[in-house]
Design a protein around this motif. Structure first.
Motif, PDB file in Angstrom:
ATOM      1  N   LYS A 189       0.720  -1.217  -0.083  1.00 16.35           N
ATOM      2  CA  LYS A 189       0.154   0.041  -0.027  1.00 16.35           C
ATOM      3  C   LYS A 189       0.761   1.105  -0.174  1.00 16.35           C
ATOM      4  CE  LYS A 189      -4.227  -1.654   2.304  1.00 16.35           C
ATOM      5  NZ  LYS A 189      -5.051  -1.393   3.350  1.00 16.35           N
ATOM      6  N   PRO A 190       1.402   1.714  -1.101  1.00 13.71           N
ATOM      7  CA  PRO A 190       2.126   2.974  -1.276  1.00 13.71           C
ATOM      8  C   PRO A 190       1.666   3.999  -0.817  1.00 13.71           C
ATOM      9  CG  PRO A 190       2.281   1.639  -3.361  1.00 13.71           C
ATOM     10  CD  PRO A 190       1.248   0.928  -2.545  1.00 13.71           C
ATOM     11  N   TYR A 191       2.209   5.033  -0.165  1.00 13.40           N
ATOM     12  CA  TYR A 191       1.514   6.385   0.299  1.00 13.40           C
ATOM     13  C   TYR A 191       2.518   7.170   0.126  1.00 13.40           C
ATOM     14  CZ  TYR A 191       3.609   6.055   4.924  1.00 13.40           C
ATOM     15  OH  TYR A 191       4.404   5.766   5.828  1.00 13.40           O
ATOM     16  N   ASP A 192       1.927   8.566  -0.009  1.00 14.45           N
ATOM     17  CA  ASP A 192       2.701   9.875  -0.260  1.00 14.45           C
ATOM     18  C   ASP A 192       3.844   9.520  -1.084  1.00 14.45           C
ATOM     19  OD1 ASP A 192       1.107  11.129   1.680  1.00 14.45           O
ATOM     20  OD2 ASP A 192       2.587  10.535   3.353  1.00 14.45           O
ATOM     21  N   ASN A 193       5.074   9.617  -0.926  1.00 16.68           N
ATOM     22  CA  ASN A 193       6.051   9.633  -1.920  1.00 16.68           C
ATOM     23  C   ASN A 193       6.866   8.161  -1.668  1.00 16.68           C
ATOM     24  OD1 ASN A 193       5.824  11.976  -3.175  1.00 16.68           O
ATOM     25  ND2 ASN A 193       7.176  12.939  -1.632  1.00 16.68           N
TER      26      ASN A 193
END
Length: 286
Positions: A258-262
């Protein structure tokens, strides 16, 4: 009237008198909103201009070479003029001119046909816009955006789309993995969870994080929360997920589930929180 003055020097009295005669004739016969098609070399019948602008253009640039029959400005071709003279005894001037205009599409003071303008100006050029007086202009379509800026925006949108597609592919792999586990896999996972549920459910437990692709250990850290409403990167982790504080990374290039922001891979997440499926979290035995 002799049209040889068109080829004379544009500073001569002969040319200037002829030019005034042309402007009078053109504006009397084909004026639209006080404008006519400009027959100068630069405009080439491509735009409509006022009388002052037409005078300036034709004085500075001169006429299109060979434009001695002013068919775009209300004059009939010579063959039609001769035929019209023979009919004037039985018809009025206006009737003759109107009949010829209707038959051959020649513009008059009441009507300027777009098709006839196309014959005068020739075929459209690729990637060019033809302008006619008060019609649409390029700035209306491009909204004032320079071409270089448009190209840059397109590249940025393509990069964003590529990132979104990568995230979607990761999510699809997660779903596919869960769907294709089968009955035996679900039973095995249930037993595994039951065996370790006490430790995984405890906040502060030291755990290993395993890859969704290879099942290998990719990082180590501590459980911070198992509450489904806990947010990581502004998004609730959901059921059967843990909030993990990452302390050690084993596989730096492993992509976040779950990638988030950068944050896109584990090498960027050391010392930060990450959401990880509880089925891929294993307590570390001391």
């Amino acid at each position: 009237m002799d049209r040889s003055w068109i080829t004379k020097s544009r500073i001569t009295t002969e040319y200037q008198n002829g030019l005034q005669y042309f402007l009078d004739y053109a504006f009397r016969n084909t004026s639209m909103n006080d404008k006519i098609l400009c027959p100068c070399k630069r405009c080439g019948m491509g735009i409509c201009v006022s009388r002052d602008d037409a005078f300036e253009h034709l004085t500075v640039d001169g006429f299109i070479p060979g434009y001695t029959q002013w068919i775009a400005h209300g004059e009939l071709p010579s063959i039609l003029s001769a035929r019209g003279e023979n009919q004037r005894n039985t018809l009025g001037d206006d009737d003759v001119q109107g009949s010829v205009h209707d038959a051959f599409g020649v513009p008059n003071e009441d009507r300027y046909t777009e098709e006839y303008a196309g014959q005068i100006k020739g075929k459209d050029k690729p990637e060019h816009l033809r302008m006619m007086g008060q019609g649409v202009c390029p700035s209306d379509i491009l909204n004032g955006t320079p071409k270089s800026t448009s190209n840059r925006l397109i590249m940025e949108y393509k990069e964003k789309i590529a990132r979104l597609e990568a995230r979607l592919e990761t999510q699809q792999k997660i779903c596919a993995s869960q769907v294709h586990k089968g009955t035996d896999g679900r039973v095995s996972e249930s037993l595994s969870l039951n065996a370790t549920s006490t430790q995984v459910d405890q906040v502060g437990t030291c755990v290993s994080l395993r890859s969704i692709h290879t099942n290998k250990i990719v990082a180590k850290g501590y459980i911070i929360s198992i509450d489904p409403n806990t947010k990581v990167g502004g998004q609730a982790i959901g059921h059967n997920w843990c909030e993990i504080y990452v302390k050690v990374v084993v596989e730096p290039q492993e992509q976040l589930i779950k990638p988030y922001d950068n944050f896109q891979e584990l090498s960027q997440i050391v010392g930060h929180m990450v959401a990880w499926p509880r089925s891929l979290v294993t307590p570390i035995e001391h």
